[in-house]
Scaffold this motif. Structure first.
Motif, PDB file in Angstrom:
ATOM      1  N   ALA A 178      93.834  97.901 -97.686  1.00 54.93           N
ATOM      2  CA  ALA A 178      92.131  98.199 -97.326  1.00 54.93           C
ATOM      3  C   ALA A 178      92.051  97.033 -96.424  1.00 54.93           C
ATOM      4  O   ALA A 178      91.111  97.241 -95.472  1.00 54.93           O
ATOM      5  N   LEU A 179      92.516  95.919 -96.581  1.00 57.58           N
ATOM      6  CA  LEU A 179      92.018  94.760 -95.848  1.00 57.58           C
ATOM      7  C   LEU A 179      92.747  94.811 -94.386  1.00 57.58           C
ATOM      8  O   LEU A 179      92.041  94.629 -93.286  1.00 57.58           O
TER       9      LEU A 179
ATOM     10  N   MET B 100      98.100  97.448-107.858  1.00 59.71           N
ATOM     11  CA  MET B 100      96.734  97.383-107.162  1.00 59.71           C
ATOM     12  C   MET B 100      96.593  96.436-106.115  1.00 59.71           C
ATOM     13  O   MET B 100      95.876  96.530-105.125  1.00 59.71           O
ATOM     14  N   LEU B 101      97.363  95.292-105.997  1.00 57.03           N
ATOM     15  CA  LEU B 101      97.351  94.431-104.933  1.00 57.03           C
ATOM     16  C   LEU B 101      97.908  94.945-103.426  1.00 57.03           C
ATOM     17  O   LEU B 101      97.247  94.651-102.580  1.00 57.03           O
ATOM     18  N   ARG B 102      98.843  96.030-103.737  1.00 55.70           N
ATOM     19  CA  ARG B 102      99.101  96.632-102.372  1.00 55.70           C
ATOM     20  C   ARG B 102      97.844  97.561-101.682  1.00 55.70           C
ATOM     21  O   ARG B 102      97.724  97.322-100.383  1.00 55.70           O
ATOM     22  N   PHE B 103      97.180  98.064-102.724  1.00 58.73           N
ATOM     23  CA  PHE B 103      96.014  98.658-102.121  1.00 58.73           C
ATOM     24  C   PHE B 103      95.111  98.000-101.505  1.00 58.73           C
ATOM     25  O   PHE B 103      94.436  98.196-100.505  1.00 58.73           O
ATOM     26  N   ASP B 104      94.611  96.783-102.140  1.00 56.74           N
ATOM     27  CA  ASP B 104      93.765  95.626-101.427  1.00 56.74           C
ATOM     28  C   ASP B 104      94.507  95.161-100.398  1.00 56.74           C
ATOM     29  O   ASP B 104      93.535  95.160 -99.496  1.00 56.74           O
ATOM     30  N   HIS B 105      95.574  94.941-100.062  1.00 53.86           N
ATOM     31  CA  HIS B 105      96.369  94.530 -99.005  1.00 53.86           C
ATOM     32  C   HIS B 105      95.838  95.749 -97.771  1.00 53.86           C
ATOM     33  O   HIS B 105      95.736  95.205 -96.473  1.00 53.86           O
TER      34      HIS B 105
ATOM     35  N   ARG C  87      90.584  97.307 -92.484  1.00 55.96           N
ATOM     36  CA  ARG C  87      89.198  96.679 -91.989  1.00 55.96           C
ATOM     37  C   ARG C  87      89.454  95.816 -90.839  1.00 55.96           C
ATOM     38  O   ARG C  87      88.676  95.717 -89.773  1.00 55.96           O
TER      39      ARG C  87
END
Length: 64
Positions: A8-9, A1-6, A12
């Motif tokens: 997404a950031l 999940m950490l890679r998806f957040d990264h 953005r």
């Protein structure tokens, strides 16, 4: 999940950069269109003057 957040950031940040650059270049396109239109009007005016002078000279030629 950490890679998806990264990811997404990063998306953005990239979108914010694209929006910022689009705002900075907005005036250049308008300025270019206005200058191009003015040059086109000037060119048409010059061509009109030349055509009028040539036509006047042609009508002034006596063939008889």
């Amino acid at each position: 999940m950490l890679r998806f957040d990264h990811l997404a950031l990063l998306v953005r940040v990239h979108l914010a950069d694209v929006r910022s650059r689009a705002r900075q270049d907005a005036g250049y396109t308008t300025e270019t269109i206005v200058i191009t239109a003015l040059l086109a009007i000037l060119a048409m005016t010059v061509v009109g003057i030349i055509v009028a002078k040539v036509t006047a000279k042609a009508h002034g030629i006596s063939l008889g």
